[in-house]
Design a protein around this motif. Sequence first.
Motif, short mmCIF file in Angstrom:
data_model
loop_
_atom_site.label_atom_id
_atom_site.label_comp_id
_atom_site.label_asym_id
_atom_site.label_seq_id
_atom_site.Cartn_x
_atom_site.Cartn_y
_atom_site.Cartn_z
N LEU A 8 11.22 -17.15 2.38
CA LEU A 8 11.45 -16.76 0.99
C LEU A 8 10.41 -17.40 0.07
O LEU A 8 9.83 -16.74 -0.80
N PHE A 9 10.16 -18.69 0.29
CA PHE A 9 9.16 -19.42 -0.49
C PHE A 9 7.80 -18.74 -0.39
O PHE A 9 7.13 -18.47 -1.39
N ASP A 10 7.41 -18.41 0.87
CA ASP A 10 6.10 -17.79 1.07
C ASP A 10 6.02 -16.42 0.44
O ASP A 10 4.99 -16.07 -0.14
N SER A 11 7.11 -15.65 0.51
CA SER A 11 7.01 -14.30 -0.05
C SER A 11 6.94 -14.35 -1.57
O SER A 11 6.17 -13.59 -2.17
N ILE A 12 7.69 -15.28 -2.20
CA ILE A 12 7.56 -15.42 -3.66
C ILE A 12 6.13 -15.83 -4.02
O ILE A 12 5.52 -15.29 -4.94
N LEU A 13 5.58 -16.77 -3.23
CA LEU A 13 4.22 -17.26 -3.50
C LEU A 13 3.20 -16.13 -3.36
O LEU A 13 2.32 -15.96 -4.22
N ILE A 14 3.33 -15.31 -2.30
CA ILE A 14 2.36 -14.24 -2.07
C ILE A 14 2.46 -13.18 -3.16
O ILE A 14 1.44 -12.73 -3.70
N LEU A 15 3.70 -12.81 -3.51
CA LEU A 15 3.86 -11.78 -4.55
C LEU A 15 3.30 -12.28 -5.88
O LEU A 15 2.63 -11.53 -6.60
N THR A 16 3.56 -13.55 -6.21
CA THR A 16 3.03 -14.10 -7.46
C THR A 16 1.51 -14.13 -7.45
O THR A 16 0.87 -13.81 -8.45
N LEU A 17 0.93 -14.48 -6.29
CA LEU A 17 -0.53 -14.54 -6.22
C LEU A 17 -1.13 -13.15 -6.39
O LEU A 17 -2.13 -12.98 -7.09
N LEU A 18 -0.50 -12.13 -5.77
CA LEU A 18 -1.04 -10.77 -5.89
C LEU A 18 -0.93 -10.28 -7.33
O LEU A 18 -1.90 -9.72 -7.88
N TRP A 19 0.24 -10.53 -7.95
CA TRP A 19 0.44 -10.09 -9.33
C TRP A 19 -0.55 -10.78 -10.26
O TRP A 19 -1.15 -10.18 -11.15
N LEU A 20 -0.75 -12.09 -10.01
CA LEU A 20 -1.66 -12.89 -10.83
C LEU A 20 -3.08 -12.39 -10.70
O LEU A 20 -3.80 -12.25 -11.69
N GLY A 21 -3.50 -12.08 -9.46
CA GLY A 21 -4.85 -11.58 -9.26
C GLY A 21 -5.06 -10.25 -9.93
O GLY A 21 -6.12 -9.99 -10.53
N TRP A 22 -4.03 -9.39 -9.89
CA TRP A 22 -4.16 -8.08 -10.52
C TRP A 22 -4.27 -8.24 -12.03
O TRP A 22 -5.14 -7.63 -12.67
N ARG A 23 -3.41 -9.08 -12.64
CA ARG A 23 -3.47 -9.26 -14.08
C ARG A 23 -4.78 -9.90 -14.50
O ARG A 23 -5.32 -9.62 -15.56
N LEU A 24 -5.28 -10.82 -13.65
CA LEU A 24 -6.52 -11.53 -13.96
C LEU A 24 -7.71 -10.57 -13.98
O LEU A 24 -8.57 -10.64 -14.85
N VAL A 34 -9.18 -16.40 -18.15
CA VAL A 34 -9.54 -17.76 -17.73
C VAL A 34 -8.28 -18.57 -17.43
O VAL A 34 -8.19 -19.26 -16.40
N ILE A 35 -7.27 -18.45 -18.30
CA ILE A 35 -6.02 -19.19 -18.06
C ILE A 35 -5.35 -18.68 -16.79
O ILE A 35 -4.83 -19.46 -15.98
N LEU A 36 -5.38 -17.35 -16.60
CA LEU A 36 -4.81 -16.82 -15.36
C LEU A 36 -5.57 -17.32 -14.15
O LEU A 36 -4.98 -17.54 -13.09
N PHE A 37 -6.89 -17.51 -14.31
CA PHE A 37 -7.68 -18.03 -13.19
C PHE A 37 -7.29 -19.46 -12.84
O PHE A 37 -7.18 -19.81 -11.66
N ILE A 38 -7.05 -20.28 -13.89
CA ILE A 38 -6.63 -21.66 -13.62
C ILE A 38 -5.28 -21.67 -12.90
O ILE A 38 -5.07 -22.39 -11.92
N SER A 39 -4.36 -20.82 -13.38
CA SER A 39 -3.05 -20.74 -12.74
C SER A 39 -3.19 -20.24 -11.30
O SER A 39 -2.48 -20.73 -10.40
N PHE A 40 -4.08 -19.29 -11.10
CA PHE A 40 -4.31 -18.78 -9.75
C PHE A 40 -4.80 -19.89 -8.83
O PHE A 40 -4.38 -19.99 -7.67
N GLY A 41 -5.70 -20.74 -9.35
CA GLY A 41 -6.20 -21.83 -8.52
C GLY A 41 -5.10 -22.80 -8.12
O GLY A 41 -5.02 -23.22 -6.97
N LEU A 42 -4.22 -23.13 -9.09
CA LEU A 42 -3.15 -24.08 -8.77
C LEU A 42 -2.16 -23.48 -7.77
O LEU A 42 -1.73 -24.16 -6.84
N LEU A 43 -1.83 -22.18 -7.94
CA LEU A 43 -0.91 -21.57 -6.98
C LEU A 43 -1.55 -21.40 -5.62
O LEU A 43 -0.89 -21.49 -4.59
N MET A 44 -2.87 -21.15 -5.63
CA MET A 44 -3.57 -20.99 -4.34
C MET A 44 -3.57 -22.32 -3.58
O MET A 44 -3.47 -22.33 -2.34
N ALA A 45 -3.61 -23.44 -4.34
CA ALA A 45 -3.51 -24.73 -3.66
C ALA A 45 -2.15 -24.88 -2.99
O ALA A 45 -2.05 -25.39 -1.86
#
Lengths: 106, 100, 95
Positions: A8-24, A34-45
């Motif tokens: 469940l953790f991984d699927s929430i993380l993956i969906l958030t990353l995909l949504w974030l990349g699309w919005r970015l 730029v702010i979305l990019f910073i958030s993307f970097g932190l979630l990618m970590a």
Amino acid sequence: MTTSILTLFDSILILTLLWLGWRLLSSEDIFKAVILFISFGLLMALAWVRMRAPDVALAEAALGAGLTGPLFLAALRRMNRTRKGERRLDSDEKREKDQKTDTEQT
Amino acid sequence: MTILYHSGTVFIIIGVLFFLSGTVGLLRFPDIYTRLHALTKADNVGLGFVVFGLALQSGTLTVAIKLLLIWFLVLIASSASCHLIASSAMQKKIVPWTRP
Amino acid sequence: MSVMHLLFALILLPAITVGMVRILRGPTAADRMMTAQLFGTCGVAILLLLSVGMLNPVLIDIALVFALLATLATLTFTRRTWQGSDKRKNDDPLS
């Protein structure tokens, strides 16, 4: 139990990353991107942590959030001198003229 | 040992509740200062409770001290950036929200 | 033993995800920047819980890096991006 929680953790993380990349990528406002990019970097970590690669997560957090983000923000300030935060690709002559009118206004 | 473990669990639950209320505050509060207040204070208290609970559960003194030092660093860092955001918002003459 | 910590990390992840709505909606630039701060604090808590849940003590060091570097972005934002743009009129996108 443990595997279902982790799935469940991984699927929430993956969906958030995909949504974030699309919005970015589809964002009109560069600052928002730029702010979305910073958030993307932190979630990618966090995603690298889940892939059991803590060293890559360390590099991703340091580079994505600590180095590239502030560099983008500092570059945005310089780009902002042109119109509406969009980069203008015309000659330097016109830019100097704009700066002159800016200083006359103030 | 088990008393320490269970009291740590209670502290972690309290911390998670503080985190959730901080996020609700970030989404629901009306202007920048109130949002800053919700975000910085509630989240740092929540992190303090989580760190304290984990330190009670960790069992060794070195790990507990390391966790508390992490919380101390987060406290300094986020209060500094909260102060920076709030003072530059005041410089830009953003008017604080008052009850209409 | 570690299921509980993973469950708490799972509860904290939506707190980050829902907080990202503020990036899209926030009226001023500082509202958007505050979400990066939320990521910093909440990400530290998630990493600490995961380090107990996944039995991997190295993750505590990544939490340290998170704590330090999310603040760096905010600092650069207030010192470099948000300052000085008040000379311009209402057409400033960052106001």
